[in-house]
Design a protein around this motif. Sequence first.
Motif, short mmCIF file in Angstrom:
data_model
loop_
_atom_site.label_atom_id
_atom_site.label_comp_id
_atom_site.label_asym_id
_atom_site.label_seq_id
_atom_site.Cartn_x
_atom_site.Cartn_y
_atom_site.Cartn_z
N GLY A 37 0.78 -1.23 0.00
CA GLY A 37 0.00 0.00 0.00
C GLY A 37 0.81 1.28 0.00
O GLY A 37 0.26 2.35 0.21
N ILE A 38 2.10 1.18 -0.23
CA ILE A 38 2.93 2.39 -0.32
C ILE A 38 2.95 2.82 -1.78
O ILE A 38 3.24 2.03 -2.67
CB ILE A 38 4.36 2.14 0.20
CG1 ILE A 38 4.31 1.92 1.70
CG2 ILE A 38 5.28 3.29 -0.17
CD1 ILE A 38 5.64 1.79 2.36
N GLU A 39 2.64 4.09 -1.99
CA GLU A 39 2.70 4.64 -3.34
C GLU A 39 4.09 5.21 -3.58
O GLU A 39 4.68 5.79 -2.69
CB GLU A 39 1.66 5.73 -3.52
CG GLU A 39 0.24 5.21 -3.48
CD GLU A 39 -0.76 6.31 -3.75
OE1 GLU A 39 -0.48 7.20 -4.59
OE2 GLU A 39 -1.82 6.28 -3.12
N PHE A 40 4.58 5.03 -4.77
CA PHE A 40 5.87 5.59 -5.17
C PHE A 40 5.65 6.49 -6.37
O PHE A 40 4.87 6.17 -7.26
CB PHE A 40 6.87 4.49 -5.53
CG PHE A 40 7.35 3.69 -4.36
CD1 PHE A 40 8.45 4.08 -3.63
CD2 PHE A 40 6.68 2.54 -3.97
CE1 PHE A 40 8.90 3.37 -2.54
CE2 PHE A 40 7.12 1.80 -2.88
CZ PHE A 40 8.22 2.21 -2.17
N GLY A 41 6.35 7.61 -6.38
CA GLY A 41 6.32 8.50 -7.53
C GLY A 41 7.62 8.36 -8.28
O GLY A 41 7.77 7.55 -9.16
N CYS A 42 8.61 9.11 -7.85
CA CYS A 42 9.88 9.18 -8.56
C CYS A 42 10.88 8.09 -8.16
O CYS A 42 11.76 7.77 -8.92
CB CYS A 42 10.52 10.54 -8.31
SG CYS A 42 10.95 10.83 -6.57
N THR A 43 10.79 7.54 -6.99
CA THR A 43 11.71 6.56 -6.39
C THR A 43 13.14 7.09 -6.19
O THR A 43 14.03 6.32 -5.87
CB THR A 43 11.77 5.21 -7.13
OG1 THR A 43 12.42 5.35 -8.38
CG2 THR A 43 10.40 4.59 -7.28
N ASP A 44 13.36 8.39 -6.36
CA ASP A 44 14.71 8.93 -6.13
C ASP A 44 14.75 10.02 -5.06
O ASP A 44 15.72 10.75 -4.95
CB ASP A 44 15.35 9.40 -7.43
CG ASP A 44 14.63 10.57 -8.07
OD1 ASP A 44 13.66 11.09 -7.48
OD2 ASP A 44 15.03 10.98 -9.17
N GLY A 45 13.67 10.11 -4.26
CA GLY A 45 13.68 11.02 -3.12
C GLY A 45 13.31 12.45 -3.41
O GLY A 45 13.48 13.32 -2.56
N GLN A 46 12.76 12.73 -4.57
CA GLN A 46 12.44 14.11 -4.94
C GLN A 46 10.98 14.49 -4.71
O GLN A 46 10.69 15.63 -4.41
CB GLN A 46 12.76 14.33 -6.43
CG GLN A 46 14.21 14.14 -6.78
CD GLN A 46 15.09 15.24 -6.24
OE1 GLN A 46 14.70 16.40 -6.21
NE2 GLN A 46 16.27 14.89 -5.78
N CYS A 47 10.04 13.53 -4.85
CA CYS A 47 8.63 13.90 -4.85
C CYS A 47 7.97 13.87 -3.47
O CYS A 47 7.04 14.61 -3.22
CB CYS A 47 7.85 13.01 -5.82
SG CYS A 47 7.64 11.30 -5.29
N GLY A 48 8.39 12.99 -2.59
CA GLY A 48 7.82 12.92 -1.25
C GLY A 48 6.55 12.10 -1.14
O GLY A 48 5.91 12.09 -0.10
#
Length: 95
Positions: free
Chosen positions: A30-41
Amino acid sequence: MAKVKINGKVFDIPVGVRFGELHHEIEKAGIEFGCTDGQCGVCVCTVKKGLECLAEPSETEEETLWRIGEYQEERRLTCQLVIEKEGCEIELETD
Protein backbone atom coordinates in the motif's frame (compact mmCIF):
# COMPACT_ATOMS: atom_id res chain seq x y z
CA MET A 1 18.43 -9.80 5.41
CA ALA A 2 16.02 -7.99 7.65
CA LYS A 3 12.33 -8.52 8.34
CA VAL A 4 10.43 -5.42 7.34
CA LYS A 5 6.77 -5.03 8.22
CA ILE A 6 5.01 -2.43 6.09
CA ASN A 7 1.37 -1.70 6.84
CA GLY A 8 1.02 -5.23 8.22
CA LYS A 9 2.75 -7.09 5.35
CA VAL A 10 6.17 -8.66 5.97
CA PHE A 11 9.08 -8.57 3.53
CA ASP A 12 12.63 -9.94 3.67
CA ILE A 13 14.85 -7.12 2.47
CA PRO A 14 18.61 -7.48 1.97
CA VAL A 15 21.07 -5.23 3.77
CA GLY A 16 22.43 -2.45 1.55
CA VAL A 17 19.57 -2.36 -0.96
CA ARG A 18 17.67 0.91 -1.34
CA PHE A 19 13.94 0.26 -0.93
CA GLY A 20 13.21 2.27 -4.09
CA GLU A 21 14.85 -0.52 -6.08
CA LEU A 22 12.20 -2.88 -4.70
CA HIS A 23 9.23 -0.57 -5.25
CA HIS A 24 7.26 -3.05 -7.41
CA GLU A 25 7.24 -5.53 -4.52
CA ILE A 26 6.78 -3.00 -1.71
CA GLU A 27 3.83 -1.33 -3.47
CA LYS A 28 1.84 -4.47 -2.54
CA ALA A 29 1.86 -3.14 1.05
CA GLY A 30 0.00 0.00 0.00
CA ILE A 31 2.93 2.39 -0.32
CA GLU A 32 2.70 4.64 -3.34
CA PHE A 33 5.87 5.59 -5.17
CA GLY A 34 6.32 8.50 -7.53
CA CYS A 35 9.88 9.18 -8.56
CA THR A 36 11.71 6.56 -6.39
CA ASP A 37 14.71 8.93 -6.13
CA GLY A 38 13.68 11.02 -3.12
CA GLN A 39 12.44 14.11 -4.94
CA CYS A 40 8.63 13.90 -4.85
CA GLY A 41 7.82 12.92 -1.25
CA VAL A 42 4.92 10.61 -2.18
CA CYS A 43 6.26 7.63 -0.19
CA VAL A 44 6.56 9.27 3.26
CA CYS A 45 6.32 6.73 6.07
CA THR A 46 6.73 6.57 9.82
CA VAL A 47 9.40 4.22 11.14
CA LYS A 48 7.63 2.59 14.10
CA LYS A 49 10.47 0.18 14.91
CA GLY A 50 14.09 -0.30 13.84
CA LEU A 51 15.15 3.26 13.04
CA GLU A 52 18.61 2.42 14.38
CA CYS A 53 18.96 -0.27 11.68
CA LEU A 54 18.57 2.19 8.82
CA ALA A 55 21.17 4.38 7.13
CA GLU A 56 20.97 8.08 7.93
CA PRO A 57 18.86 10.11 5.50
CA SER A 58 20.68 11.54 2.52
CA GLU A 59 20.83 15.27 1.91
CA THR A 60 18.22 14.88 -0.84
CA GLU A 61 15.86 12.99 1.46
CA GLU A 62 16.22 15.60 4.22
CA GLU A 63 15.62 18.46 1.78
CA THR A 64 12.47 16.78 0.44
CA LEU A 65 11.13 16.09 3.94
CA TRP A 66 11.72 19.75 4.91
CA ARG A 67 10.08 20.99 1.70
CA ILE A 68 6.90 18.94 2.23
CA GLY A 69 6.72 19.71 5.96
CA GLU A 70 7.40 16.16 7.17
CA TYR A 71 10.87 16.53 8.68
CA GLN A 72 10.98 14.50 11.92
CA GLU A 73 13.43 11.79 12.95
CA GLU A 74 10.94 8.95 12.51
CA ARG A 75 9.49 10.28 9.23
CA ARG A 76 11.35 8.98 6.19
CA LEU A 77 10.94 8.48 2.46
CA THR A 78 10.41 4.77 1.91
CA CYS A 79 12.19 4.85 -1.45
CA GLN A 80 15.39 6.11 0.21
CA LEU A 81 15.61 3.63 3.08
CA VAL A 82 18.65 1.36 3.25
CA ILE A 83 19.12 -1.28 5.94
CA GLU A 84 22.60 -1.20 7.48
CA LYS A 85 22.37 -4.04 10.03
CA GLU A 86 21.74 -7.73 9.44
CA GLY A 87 18.87 -9.47 11.26
CA CYS A 88 16.90 -6.36 12.23
CA GLU A 89 13.17 -6.09 12.58
CA ILE A 90 11.77 -2.91 11.08
CA GLU A 91 8.20 -1.67 11.02
CA LEU A 92 6.93 1.06 8.72
CA GLU A 93 3.53 2.64 8.48
CA THR A 94 2.02 5.04 5.97
CA ASP A 95 -0.66 7.61 6.74
